[in-house]
Design a protein around this motif. Structure first.
Motif, PDB file in Angstrom:
ATOM      1  N   VAL A 209       0.838  -1.199   0.000  1.00 28.78           N
ATOM      2  CA  VAL A 209       0.000   0.000   0.000  1.00 28.78           C
ATOM      3  C   VAL A 209       0.879   1.258   0.000  1.00 28.78           C
ATOM      4  N   ALA A 210       1.914   1.217   0.804  1.00 35.26           N
ATOM      5  CA  ALA A 210       2.839   2.357   0.892  1.00 35.26           C
ATOM      6  C   ALA A 210       3.568   2.557  -0.431  1.00 35.26           C
ATOM      7  N   GLN A 211       4.024   1.429  -1.022  1.00 32.89           N
ATOM      8  CA  GLN A 211       4.747   1.532  -2.302  1.00 32.89           C
ATOM      9  C   GLN A 211       3.851   2.145  -3.376  1.00 32.89           C
ATOM     10  N   GLU A 212       2.616   1.726  -3.333  1.00 30.09           N
ATOM     11  CA  GLU A 212       1.663   2.235  -4.324  1.00 30.09           C
ATOM     12  C   GLU A 212       1.385   3.724  -4.084  1.00 30.09           C
ATOM     13  N   MET A 213       1.181   4.064  -2.817  1.00 29.33           N
ATOM     14  CA  MET A 213       0.859   5.447  -2.471  1.00 29.33           C
ATOM     15  C   MET A 213       2.016   6.391  -2.809  1.00 29.33           C
ATOM     16  N   LEU A 214       3.237   5.913  -2.573  1.00 28.99           N
ATOM     17  CA  LEU A 214       4.410   6.793  -2.745  1.00 28.99           C
ATOM     18  C   LEU A 214       5.107   6.598  -4.085  1.00 28.99           C
ATOM     19  N   LEU A 215       4.463   5.810  -4.952  1.00 24.24           N
ATOM     20  CA  LEU A 215       4.968   5.576  -6.311  1.00 24.24           C
ATOM     21  C   LEU A 215       6.389   4.998  -6.284  1.00 24.24           C
ATOM     22  N   MET A 216       6.576   3.986  -5.449  1.00 22.31           N
ATOM     23  CA  MET A 216       7.919   3.422  -5.279  1.00 22.31           C
ATOM     24  C   MET A 216       8.094   2.105  -6.030  1.00 22.31           C
ATOM     25  N   ASN A 217       7.116   1.743  -6.899  1.00 24.38           N
ATOM     26  CA  ASN A 217       7.122   0.423  -7.534  1.00 24.38           C
ATOM     27  C   ASN A 217       7.240  -0.652  -6.442  1.00 24.38           C
ATOM     28  N   HIS A 218       8.247  -1.532  -6.586  1.00 25.87           N
ATOM     29  CA  HIS A 218       8.417  -2.559  -5.543  1.00 25.87           C
ATOM     30  C   HIS A 218       9.619  -2.260  -4.665  1.00 25.87           C
ATOM     31  N   ASN A 219      10.064  -1.012  -4.678  1.00 26.26           N
ATOM     32  CA  ASN A 219      11.250  -0.666  -3.882  1.00 26.26           C
ATOM     33  C   ASN A 219      10.895  -0.447  -2.411  1.00 26.26           C
ATOM     34  N   VAL A 220      11.956  -0.503  -1.609  1.00 27.45           N
ATOM     35  CA  VAL A 220      11.776  -0.265  -0.163  1.00 27.45           C
ATOM     36  C   VAL A 220      12.813   0.756   0.315  1.00 27.45           C
ATOM     37  N   SER A 221      12.558   1.286   1.517  1.00 32.16           N
ATOM     38  CA  SER A 221      13.471   2.291   2.077  1.00 32.16           C
ATOM     39  C   SER A 221      14.596   1.662   2.873  1.00 32.16           C
ATOM     40  N   GLU A 222      14.283   0.544   3.521  1.00 35.21           N
ATOM     41  CA  GLU A 222      15.314  -0.042   4.397  1.00 35.21           C
ATOM     42  C   GLU A 222      15.094  -1.536   4.587  1.00 35.21           C
ATOM     43  N   PHE A 223      16.218  -2.184   4.857  1.00 39.64           N
ATOM     44  CA  PHE A 223      16.153  -3.569   5.321  1.00 39.64           C
ATOM     45  C   PHE A 223      16.633  -3.565   6.765  1.00 39.64           C
ATOM     46  N   VAL A 224      15.833  -4.176   7.600  1.00 47.14           N
ATOM     47  CA  VAL A 224      16.215  -4.246   9.018  1.00 47.14           C
ATOM     48  C   VAL A 224      16.541  -5.697   9.341  1.00 47.14           C
ATOM     49  N   LEU A 225      17.729  -5.901   9.903  1.00 48.69           N
ATOM     50  CA  LEU A 225      18.217  -7.262  10.142  1.00 48.69           C
ATOM     51  C   LEU A 225      18.351  -7.528  11.636  1.00 48.69           C
TER      52      LEU A 225
END
Lengths: 409, 227
Positions: A209-225
């Motif tokens: 939903v966030a990716q769609e709203m922010l037009l990020m395609n399938h990208n993400v901001s961070e990976f948390v390990l």
């Protein structure tokens, strides 16, 4: 030295020649060590609680970001989801859990109020074991999937926005194209967290939903390990950085400078505290030894007459201190362990919630045994005690045997 | 060769501004196996002479040669070693180590000498039996009478087979019967093992056991009598 065993046994028996005095000295050592180790455990528990809170909130042990994201967290600084090879590399290098998130600053608006927050797009399954949100108490329900259209906010945000679960809010944030994106969400749940700031600062939506709203395609901001041991994060960060040179890899220690600063202050405070305790206890040991020497002057003269060397006299006196310290330190540590065990259910600071919140402390402090602290305290006492007992030992070794035997020394 | 050779031995104690002459140009030779008594009134220099011979104190002037070794050439450590290996001491106040049993007191010196545990134990028992303390091995000094304690002290002094035993008024704290028994014991040990004994006393009965009596007065040898 051939006779060391004899001197050891001799020293041990000498300790019990004046049981009352020895017991008083041993009590001083025991109480001193016990107080030092219990307080250090509480202090360590405090900072550990802070670190765990931070790690569990959203920080994780390691974060991977696109360059400069941390300085300017916009959707255009994003990364593709990890492929099978990359995930395999991470798991082979000690990573136990991975959560990919969209994380963007935004604004939430109810009918009455608006409030700035961090909008976090998550996959609820991935968050399990990574952040607090998967197990936080929720009024209403948690997001069911990354495409869940609802939003989960904190209880305190509900209060700030003067809204409630079931109502709608509008969230605004900057899209990857640099334009303002907004969307209305139904509040499906409200979580409770250890800190109010957490309840107020974060709102969770589905990642898709966030990716769609922010037009990020399938990208993400961070990976948390997440890894097994938070303290052994540095070498893992190095390996990951070498494998992903195009990204910024940060450990929780870099991401939470306040916690680390508190730890440094705590280290200094504990050393000073240990030093004061150890100094006080050492004086007790020195005093006991001085008294013992004055009482046994004649006997020391006899020992010298029998062929005990000055060096052996020093050894005898220092061994007595050493044995007293060993017994006292063992008792002190044992009592300290009992104290920590007694406090195992935590020290409840709920009554001081506002103050602890300000300082970022958890509401309940669980004492944490940090062996290095105990070791430092014990070693410091041994060093100071033994060094201190060199003075009475030196006095004893300089006795003139004739004067000592005749009682004129 | 003499076991003890004192030449022009003087000892002066300086107490504040006062000088006290404890020994004044004493020369004395003692051959191995002698049983010598230093006698004289209090302050005559008996104890001072014993302390100097035992390397517990150093003379103001003069020299002491002990078994061929000039004591003035020895360091503190070497003097300790000499006392450990060559000299046994018996003190007026027994001076046993209170935290050790009779056997452990006797073993103490051997322990310092590095003698093996089994040999230590055997020799300590033999010596304690020889001084009449069978069955009292594990008693601490506080559990023994004065005479028994002094016997333990004698056992401690002779157990490592020293060349010389120095006894400073060993019978002073004992009743006359016990004193005679003890000095008789020392004499028999002297005859049996050939150990040189030098002891100080002012008890006429005790000095009767000596084969050589050195009379001291005001820090000087007044007279020597050989039995």
């Amino acid at each position: 030295m051939k006779s060391i065993l004899l001197l050891f046994e001799f020293a041990f028996r000498n300790i019990w020649r004046n049981p009352k005095r020895s017991i008083v000295t041993l009590s001083a050592i025991t109480v001193g060590i016990c107080s030092a180790v219990v307080l250090s455990s509480i202090a360590r528990g405090l900072s550990r609680g802070m670190a765990e809170n931070a790690i569990k909130t959203l920080t994780g042990h390691i974060q991977i970001h696109a360059p400069n994201f941390l300085d300017d967290p916009t959707p255009d600084k994003s990364m593709n989801l990890l492929g099978a090879n990359e995930i395999s590399f991470l798991t082979q290098n000690g990573i136990k859990k991975i959560a990919a998130r969209v994380r963007i600053p935004g604004m939430a608006m109810s009918e009455r109020e608006s409030y700035g927050l961090v909008l976090v797009g998550i996959s609820p399954i991935e968050e399990s074991g990574v952040s607090f949100i998967s197990e936080a108490p929720i009024e209403g329900r948690m997001l069911t999937s990354e495409s869940d259209p609802g939003i989960v906010v904190g209880q305190d945000l509900l209060r700030v926005l003067k809204t409630s679960v079931g109502k709608r809010i509008v969230v605004m944030a900057q899209s990857s194209e640099g334009k303002i994106a907004d969307r209305g969400f139904k509040i499906v749940g409200a979580f409770s967290a250890e800190l109010r700031s957490t309840e107020k600062s974060f709102a969770f939506i589905g990642r898709s939903v966030a990716q769609e709203m922010l037009l990020m395609n399938h990208n993400v901001s961070e990976f948390v390990l997440r890894i097994d041991n938070a303290e052994k994060v540095a070498p893992i960060v190095e390996k990951i950085q070498a494998r992903f040179p195009e990204f910024e890899i940060k450990s929780w220690q870099e991401l939470e400078p306040l916690v680390m600063a508190l730890r440094k202050v705590q280290d200094g405070f504990l050393i000073i505290w240990f030093f004061i305790v150890v100094l006080a206890v050492s004086f007790g040991v020195i005093n006991t030894q001085l008294m013992a020497i004055f009482e046994r002057t004649r006997e020391l003269g006899v020992l010298m007459a029998l062929g005990v060397t000055q060096f052996q006299i020093v050894i005898i006196v220092c061994l007595e201190s050493f044995l007293m310290l060993v017994i006292g330190v063992l008792l002190g540590n044992a009592l300290g362990l009992c104290g920590v065990f007694y406090l195992r259910h935590g020290i409840d600071l709920t009554a001081f919630a506002a103050a602890s919140e300000q300082l970022g402390f958890a509401r309940i402090i669980f004492p944490h045994v940090f062996p290095r602290d105990w070791l430092i305290c014990d070693l410091l006492l041994f060093v100071m005690g033994i060094l201190g007992s060199f003075y009475p030992a030196y006095l004893a070794s300089r006795l003139n045997p004739v004067e000592a035997i005749s009682g004129r020394a | 060769m003499n076991i003890v050779e004192c030449k022009d031995l003087s000892k002066i104690y300086e107490d504040q501004s006062q000088k006290v002459v404890a020994l004044n140009s004493v020369s004395l030779s003692i051959v191995p196996g002698e049983f010598v008594s230093f006698v004289g009134p209090s302050g005559s220099g008996k104890t001072t002479l014993l302390n100097l011979i035992g390397a517990l104190d150093s003379p103001t002037s003069g020299s002491i040669i002990l078994d061929g070794v000039d004591l003035s050439t020895l360091s503190n450590r070497e003097q300790s070693d000499l006392r450990l290996r060559s000299i046994g001491f018996v003190f007026q106040a027994y001076n046993l180590i209170p935290v050790l049993s009779a056997r452990e007191n006797v073993e103490f010196v051997m322990h310092l000498q590095g003698i093996r545990a089994d040999e230590r134990r055997t020799r300590a028992k033999e010596v304690l039996i020889s001084v009449g303390l069978e069955g009292l091995f594990d008693r601490r000094p506080g559990e023994l009478s004065g005479g028994q304690q002094q016997r333990v002290a004698v056992a401690r002094a002779i157990v490592s087979k020293p060349k010389l035993v120095l006894a400073d008024e060993p019978t002073a704290n004992l009743d006359s019967t016990t004193a005679q028994n003890l000095i008789g014991l020392m004499r028999s040990l002297n005859e049996k093992f050939g150990i040189t004994f030098i002891f100080s006393t002012h008890d006429p009965i005790v000095m009767g056991f000596a084969r050589r009596v050195v009379k001291l007065r005001d820090g000087a040898i007044e007279e020597e009598v050989r039995a």
